[in-house]
Design a protein around this motif. Sequence first.
Motif, PDB file in Angstrom:
ATOM      1  N   ALA A 178      -4.344   0.549   9.138  1.00  0.00           N
ATOM      2  CA  ALA A 178      -5.778   0.248   9.070  1.00  0.00           C
ATOM      3  C   ALA A 178      -6.149  -0.326   7.705  1.00  0.00           C
ATOM      4  O   ALA A 178      -6.929  -1.292   7.615  1.00  0.00           O
ATOM      5  N   ALA A 179      -5.598   0.229   6.629  1.00  0.00           N
ATOM      6  CA  ALA A 179      -5.875  -0.299   5.291  1.00  0.00           C
ATOM      7  C   ALA A 179      -5.351  -1.724   5.161  1.00  0.00           C
ATOM      8  O   ALA A 179      -6.042  -2.607   4.628  1.00  0.00           O
ATOM      9  N   GLY A 211      -0.903  10.992  11.565  1.00  0.00           N
ATOM     10  CA  GLY A 211      -1.734   9.793  11.604  1.00  0.00           C
ATOM     11  C   GLY A 211      -1.616   8.902  10.386  1.00  0.00           C
ATOM     12  O   GLY A 211      -2.404   7.973  10.215  1.00  0.00           O
ATOM     13  N   LEU A 212      -0.640   9.170   9.534  1.00  0.00           N
ATOM     14  CA  LEU A 212      -0.519   8.419   8.299  1.00  0.00           C
ATOM     15  C   LEU A 212      -0.134   6.953   8.537  1.00  0.00           C
ATOM     16  O   LEU A 212      -0.644   6.061   7.858  1.00  0.00           O
ATOM     17  N   ALA A 213       0.748   6.696   9.485  1.00  0.00           N
ATOM     18  CA  ALA A 213       1.123   5.306   9.791  1.00  0.00           C
ATOM     19  C   ALA A 213      -0.110   4.517  10.229  1.00  0.00           C
ATOM     20  O   ALA A 213      -0.306   3.373   9.806  1.00  0.00           O
ATOM     21  N   TRP A 232       0.854  -1.186   0.000  1.00  0.00           N
ATOM     22  CA  TRP A 232       0.000   0.000   0.000  1.00  0.00           C
ATOM     23  C   TRP A 232       0.886   1.230   0.000  1.00  0.00           C
ATOM     24  O   TRP A 232       1.985   1.209   0.566  1.00  0.00           O
ATOM     25  N   VAL A 233       0.394   2.272  -0.621  1.00  0.00           N
ATOM     26  CA  VAL A 233       1.088   3.551  -0.605  1.00  0.00           C
ATOM     27  C   VAL A 233       0.127   4.630  -0.130  1.00  0.00           C
ATOM     28  O   VAL A 233      -1.091   4.524  -0.308  1.00  0.00           O
ATOM     29  N   ALA A 234       0.704   5.649   0.469  1.00  0.00           N
ATOM     30  CA  ALA A 234      -0.030   6.867   0.816  1.00  0.00           C
ATOM     31  C   ALA A 234       0.572   7.967  -0.041  1.00  0.00           C
ATOM     32  O   ALA A 234       1.779   8.227   0.036  1.00  0.00           O
TER      33      ALA A 234
END
Length: 183
Positions: free
Chosen positions: A114-115, A107-109, A64-66
């Motif tokens: 969560a994803a 909160g990105l981590a 996954w990427v943000a």
Amino acid sequence: MYTVRPLSARELLGGAAERLGGLMADTVDGGASIGFLAPLDRAAAAGWWRALAPDVEAGRLLVWVAETDGEDRIAGTVQLRPAATDNGRHRADVAKLMVHRADRGRGLAGRLLAALESAAGERGLRTLVLDTETDSPAERMYAAAGWTRVGTVPDFATDPAGVPRGTTIFFKALPDGSARDEG
């Protein structure tokens, strides 16, 4: 704002590896222990990512990427590697959770985790395992995210400067999808 999404093997080979290489270099050069020594060459890091494409294509690895909205930059990533053994099809390893230093504290981590956890549950995975550097900010983040600390292994790996550090093992039990109410 960020968008968190899965990454395909095609995207990995089509340019995402270079952007992930930049993220990885920033992470390692910032002191995070993710298996590499500093300074990390961006081209070498991109090559490491490209080498993962066959596993992503085969479903042996999920990434996954943000991404930052409006920018051509990957702000974070995380990986899930389902167990390959017959007796381990209910579990997977979590690896390489990284957030760019410019994007930390937002909160990105947690969003990446969560994803990953949601997708793992949808795939019938019930037990997730990971390791992280003992006494690191990541260790505190996993504990706050509901992961259970199993124990530590002293001098398990070196940090990016080459200094031996302990690692802490965590697991998270996900709800068993077979017990869900269908109606």
